[in-house]
Write a protein that holds these residues in place. Structure first.
Motif, mmCIF file in Angstrom:
data_model
loop_
_atom_site.group_PDB
_atom_site.id
_atom_site.type_symbol
_atom_site.label_atom_id
_atom_site.label_comp_id
_atom_site.label_asym_id
_atom_site.label_seq_id
_atom_site.Cartn_x
_atom_site.Cartn_y
_atom_site.Cartn_z
ATOM 1 N N PRO A 89 0.839 -1.205 0.000
ATOM 2 C CA PRO A 89 0.000 0.000 0.000
ATOM 3 C C PRO A 89 0.869 1.249 0.000
ATOM 4 C CG PRO A 89 0.049 -0.992 2.182
ATOM 5 C CD PRO A 89 0.731 -1.962 1.267
ATOM 6 N N PRO A 90 0.355 2.362 -0.505
ATOM 7 C CA PRO A 90 1.187 3.565 -0.648
ATOM 8 C C PRO A 90 1.678 4.137 0.677
ATOM 9 C CG PRO A 90 -1.128 4.043 -1.097
ATOM 10 C CD PRO A 90 -1.009 2.562 -1.025
ATOM 11 N N TRP A 91 0.979 3.842 1.776
ATOM 12 C CA TRP A 91 1.399 4.406 3.055
ATOM 13 C C TRP A 91 2.588 3.656 3.661
ATOM 14 C CZ3 TRP A 91 -3.608 2.566 2.234
ATOM 15 C CH2 TRP A 91 -3.882 1.284 2.727
ATOM 16 N N LYS A 92 2.922 2.474 3.130
ATOM 17 C CA LYS A 92 4.030 1.709 3.700
ATOM 18 C C LYS A 92 5.352 2.445 3.517
ATOM 19 C CE LYS A 92 6.375 -2.758 3.682
ATOM 20 N NZ LYS A 92 6.439 -4.138 3.141
ATOM 21 N N VAL A 93 5.591 2.989 2.318
ATOM 22 C CA VAL A 93 6.826 3.729 2.070
ATOM 23 C C VAL A 93 6.889 4.966 2.956
ATOM 24 C CG1 VAL A 93 8.121 5.067 0.367
ATOM 25 C CG2 VAL A 93 7.079 2.892 -0.291
ATOM 26 N N GLN A 94 5.746 5.653 3.138
ATOM 27 C CA GLN A 94 5.714 6.829 3.998
ATOM 28 C C GLN A 94 6.108 6.470 5.425
ATOM 29 O OE1 GLN A 94 1.815 8.554 3.582
ATOM 30 N NE2 GLN A 94 2.050 8.911 1.386
ATOM 31 N N GLU A 95 5.586 5.343 5.913
ATOM 32 C CA GLU A 95 5.914 4.904 7.266
ATOM 33 C C GLU A 95 7.398 4.555 7.375
ATOM 34 O OE1 GLU A 95 3.262 1.667 7.768
ATOM 35 O OE2 GLU A 95 1.517 2.920 8.241
ATOM 36 N N GLU A 96 7.951 3.920 6.342
ATOM 37 C CA GLU A 96 9.365 3.537 6.380
ATOM 38 C C GLU A 96 10.269 4.758 6.322
ATOM 39 O OE1 GLU A 96 9.652 0.777 3.169
ATOM 40 O OE2 GLU A 96 9.021 -0.931 4.389
ATOM 41 N N LEU A 97 9.848 5.781 5.552
ATOM 42 C CA LEU A 97 10.633 7.014 5.502
ATOM 43 C C LEU A 97 10.635 7.719 6.862
ATOM 44 C CD1 LEU A 97 9.618 8.506 2.018
ATOM 45 C CD2 LEU A 97 11.744 7.349 2.621
ATOM 46 N N ALA A 98 9.482 7.713 7.521
ATOM 47 C CA ALA A 98 9.400 8.326 8.851
ATOM 48 C C ALA A 98 10.286 7.572 9.841
ATOM 49 C CB ALA A 98 7.952 8.339 9.328
ATOM 50 N N SER A 99 10.320 6.248 9.706
ATOM 51 C CA SER A 99 11.155 5.433 10.588
ATOM 52 C C SER A 99 12.640 5.713 10.355
ATOM 53 C CB SER A 99 10.863 3.948 10.351
ATOM 54 O OG SER A 99 11.707 3.132 11.140
ATOM 55 N N ILE A 100 13.007 5.882 9.072
ATOM 56 C CA ILE A 100 14.400 6.212 8.741
ATOM 57 C C ILE A 100 14.795 7.547 9.374
ATOM 58 C CG2 ILE A 100 15.952 6.878 6.865
ATOM 59 C CD1 ILE A 100 14.494 4.794 5.115
ATOM 60 N N ALA A 101 13.919 8.539 9.257
ATOM 61 C CA ALA A 101 14.218 9.864 9.804
ATOM 62 C C ALA A 101 14.402 9.803 11.319
ATOM 63 C CB ALA A 101 13.095 10.836 9.447
ATOM 64 N N ALA A 102 13.632 8.933 11.977
ATOM 65 C CA ALA A 102 13.685 8.851 13.440
ATOM 66 C C ALA A 102 14.935 8.127 13.944
ATOM 67 C CB ALA A 102 12.437 8.160 13.967
ATOM 68 N N THR A 103 15.531 7.288 13.091
ATOM 69 C CA THR A 103 16.652 6.462 13.545
ATOM 70 C C THR A 103 18.018 6.993 13.123
ATOM 71 O OG1 THR A 103 16.358 5.043 11.595
ATOM 72 C CG2 THR A 103 15.263 4.360 13.625
ATOM 73 N N HIS A 104 18.056 8.104 12.378
ATOM 74 C CA HIS A 104 19.341 8.679 11.958
ATOM 75 C C HIS A 104 19.628 9.948 12.754
ATOM 76 C CE1 HIS A 104 18.903 5.840 8.679
ATOM 77 N NE2 HIS A 104 20.142 6.108 8.291
ATOM 78 N N ASN A 105 20.884 10.118 13.099
ATOM 79 C CA ASN A 105 21.273 11.248 13.948
ATOM 80 C C ASN A 105 21.487 12.535 13.174
ATOM 81 O OD1 ASN A 105 21.270 9.622 16.251
ATOM 82 N ND2 ASN A 105 23.384 8.926 15.854
ATOM 83 N N THR A 106 21.792 12.441 11.884
ATOM 84 C CA THR A 106 22.068 13.642 11.098
ATOM 85 C C THR A 106 21.159 13.686 9.882
ATOM 86 O OG1 THR A 106 23.758 12.600 9.707
ATOM 87 C CG2 THR A 106 24.489 13.556 11.799
ATOM 88 N N PHE A 107 20.953 14.902 9.391
ATOM 89 C CA PHE A 107 20.120 15.072 8.209
ATOM 90 C C PHE A 107 20.740 14.383 7.012
ATOM 91 C CE2 PHE A 107 19.289 17.361 4.238
ATOM 92 C CZ PHE A 107 17.919 17.225 4.174
ATOM 93 N N GLY A 108 22.066 14.477 6.880
ATOM 94 C CA GLY A 108 22.741 13.899 5.721
ATOM 95 C C GLY A 108 22.555 12.400 5.641
ATOM 96 N N SER A 109 22.751 11.714 6.749
ATOM 97 C CA SER A 109 22.597 10.257 6.730
ATOM 98 C C SER A 109 21.152 9.866 6.490
ATOM 99 C CB SER A 109 23.100 9.657 8.042
ATOM 100 O OG SER A 109 22.343 10.117 9.140
ATOM 101 N N ALA A 110 20.217 10.608 7.098
ATOM 102 C CA ALA A 110 18.801 10.315 6.892
ATOM 103 C C ALA A 110 18.410 10.549 5.446
ATOM 104 C CB ALA A 110 17.939 11.172 7.817
ATOM 105 N N PHE A 111 18.892 11.651 4.860
ATOM 106 C CA PHE A 111 18.550 11.958 3.469
ATOM 107 C C PHE A 111 19.067 10.886 2.530
ATOM 108 C CE2 PHE A 111 19.453 13.964 -0.634
ATOM 109 C CZ PHE A 111 18.204 14.488 -0.930
ATOM 110 N N GLY A 112 20.294 10.430 2.765
ATOM 111 C CA GLY A 112 20.851 9.391 1.913
ATOM 112 C C GLY A 112 20.060 8.105 1.987
#
Length: 305
Positions: A234-257
């Motif tokens: 479903p389309p919301w799965k990627v959104q949830e995974e992106l939010a999870s990535i943002a929450a688990t990275h300490n810097t913007f650069g690593s999260a963006f990558g």
């Protein structure tokens, strides 16, 4: 199966919210409102093609038989977020009966796109968006009507969606449901079996645990339907995974990558839309049957088709 309560649940309602403000329009307001309407249309054109929902998620929505149960589904919350982000306001479900939904939009921003118009229903953008979402993204043929509008003197804008029964059945029924309708017990536990029989009874396909006339007519018709179910996230799965990535990275650069890699990995060819050409050997729903307004009329037209 005989303990399953027959018939439809009562038509349920909930509060749609309070009275929105109304503004008179000047030429400057009209020009600004026109730009806002164009932006809404642009958002719909960009966002909706990415909002395709798999049948397995739509089934959860269709098999929820109270307003609270519907509101707890991932599909419902995705729809509300999609419409809000597209500029269509804070939509909410306020009334429900199987295959019939009424959504309300308090303080509807679409009404502000028509500052000089009054005493008429003006929310064509919302009506079209609901129709497009249900028919294209959910593959549920339906009719959509604006039944109340702030610009027509009502407190909120309300939109009634009526699903076309055969289309709803096509998405609703999985292989286990079809086995039950064929008189075969699927390999599920007793609680799931009871819930499936209850859903089939509410949708008038079973009557007191046995195949109803409508169920029999549909099964005869469905035997010639060859539309395989497509499996995808479903389309919301990627959104949830992106939010999870943002929450688990300490810097913007690593999260963006990490986010960039995720988006690229999930960007293959999107699933085919409901408007595609039917596969060879499949049977399209007869036009007469699509226009059925009642179960009795549906059954007669299906048999005729």
């Amino acid at each position: 199966m005989s303990d399953v309560p027959p018939g439809l649940p009562p038509f349920m309602t909930a509060s749609p919210g309070g009275m929105p403000s109304m503004n008179e329009g000047s030429f400057a307001q009209s020009m600004g409102a026109f730009g806002a309407l164009l932006k809404i249309q642009q958002n719909i054109s960009e966002r909706f093609p990415l909002a395709k929902v798999p049948w397995k998620e739509t089934r959860k929505f269709l098999k929820s038989f109270t307003i609270d149960a519907i509101k707890s589904t991932a599909l419902y919350n995705f729809q509300l977020k999609l419409f809000a982000e597209s500029g269509l306001g804070s939509m909410q479900l306020i009334s429900y009966a199987p295959m019939n939904y009424v959504f309300a939009v308090p303080n509807n921003p679409v009404c502000n796109c028509y500052p000089a118009l009054n005493n008429q229903k003006v929310c064509v953008a919302t009506t079209d968006a609901l129709y497009r979402f249900f028919t294209e993204e959910l593959e549920l043929e339906c009719s959509v009507e604006e039944i109340e509008c702030i610009k027509n003197g009502n407190q909120v804008c309300k939109f009634k969606i009526a699903l076309q029964p055969i289309s709803a059945y096509q998405v609703l029924l999985d292989e286990n449901d079809k086995m039950i309708l064929s008189g075969i017990r699927p390999q599920v536990d007793e609680n799931e079996l009871v819930e499936r029989v209850r859903a089939l009874t509410i949708y008038k396909l079973l009557d007191s645990g046995r195949l109803s006339e409508i169920g029999n007519a549909y099964m005869q018709f469905a035997a010639n339907m060859k539309k395989p179910e497509k499996m995808f996230d479903p389309p919301w799965k990627v959104q949830e995974e992106l939010a999870s990535i943002a929450a688990t990275h300490n810097t913007f650069g690593s999260a963006f990558g990490a986010m960039t890699q995720k988006v690229q990995a999930s960007a293959p060819v999107p699933p085919q839309t409901a408007r595609q050409t039917a596969p060879q050997g499949s049977v399209e729903i007869p036009e007469e049957a699509k226009k059925a307004d009642s179960f009795a009329e549906l059954m007669a037209k299906m048999k005729k088709g």
